[in-house]
Design a protein around this motif. Sequence first.
Motif, PDB file in Angstrom:
ATOM      1  N   TYR A 129       4.212   1.471   9.228  1.00 43.13           N
ATOM      2  CA  TYR A 129       2.887   0.908   8.988  1.00 43.13           C
ATOM      3  C   TYR A 129       1.960   1.985   8.442  1.00 43.13           C
ATOM      4  O   TYR A 129       1.855   3.079   8.995  1.00 43.13           O
ATOM      5  N   ASN A 130       1.285   1.671   7.347  1.00 42.00           N
ATOM      6  CA  ASN A 130       0.317   2.559   6.733  1.00 42.00           C
ATOM      7  C   ASN A 130      -1.075   2.038   7.099  1.00 42.00           C
ATOM      8  O   ASN A 130      -1.497   0.996   6.601  1.00 42.00           O
ATOM      9  N   GLN A 131      -1.781   2.766   7.945  1.00 41.98           N
ATOM     10  CA  GLN A 131      -3.093   2.313   8.420  1.00 41.98           C
ATOM     11  C   GLN A 131      -4.137   2.280   7.313  1.00 41.98           C
ATOM     12  O   GLN A 131      -5.072   1.486   7.371  1.00 41.98           O
ATOM     13  N   THR A 132      -3.977   3.096   6.291  1.00 43.19           N
ATOM     14  CA  THR A 132      -4.963   3.160   5.215  1.00 43.19           C
ATOM     15  C   THR A 132      -5.078   1.837   4.480  1.00 43.19           C
ATOM     16  O   THR A 132      -6.170   1.317   4.275  1.00 43.19           O
ATOM     17  N   ASP A 133      -3.935   1.280   4.064  1.00 37.73           N
ATOM     18  CA  ASP A 133      -3.983   0.003   3.333  1.00 37.73           C
ATOM     19  C   ASP A 133      -3.466  -1.170   4.156  1.00 37.73           C
ATOM     20  O   ASP A 133      -3.323  -2.275   3.646  1.00 37.73           O
ATOM     21  N   GLU A 134      -3.180  -0.929   5.421  1.00 35.55           N
ATOM     22  CA  GLU A 134      -2.752  -1.964   6.370  1.00 35.55           C
ATOM     23  C   GLU A 134      -1.520  -2.726   5.889  1.00 35.55           C
ATOM     24  O   GLU A 134      -1.438  -3.944   6.013  1.00 35.55           O
ATOM     25  N   ASN A 135      -0.561  -1.998   5.349  1.00 37.50           N
ATOM     26  CA  ASN A 135       0.711  -2.566   4.908  1.00 37.50           C
ATOM     27  C   ASN A 135       1.855  -1.737   5.458  1.00 37.50           C
ATOM     28  O   ASN A 135       1.675  -0.580   5.852  1.00 37.50           O
ATOM     29  N   ILE A 191       5.440   0.148   4.660  1.00 38.46           N
ATOM     30  CA  ILE A 191       6.120   0.817   3.555  1.00 38.46           C
ATOM     31  C   ILE A 191       7.574   1.049   3.976  1.00 38.46           C
ATOM     32  O   ILE A 191       7.830   1.604   5.051  1.00 38.46           O
TER      33      ILE A 191
END
Length: 120
Positions: A28-34, A36
Amino acid sequence: MIGKLTTHVLDTSKGKPAGQMVIELWKYNQTDENFIKIKECRTNVDGRVDKPLLEGEEFEVGIYELVFRVADYYKGEGKKVDEYPFLHIVPIRFGIGNRKEHYHVPLLIAPGGYSTYRGS
């Protein structure tokens, strides 16, 4: 000491390890909430991957998801799989909160169900 992430898959319908199952690891990438995709691997004859999914500097605190390609595994085993199988993929979302611990995420599968737990 830095921990690691491992997994294994058992096919409870056969009472044996689930070899040749494709597993994807997502973070989970918290910056773009997706999420990867960071890795794809396949289980060996013992239902395990040949090395830890994450270890060393790759092993970071965060939210992860393992995606197990269950329907493809059963197709590869020669079983008849419906066009819309009950279990197509099994996603397991979990958190790693301590880089010093070993996180083991086993999956027990059958055509009609599955279970998981935090192993050792």
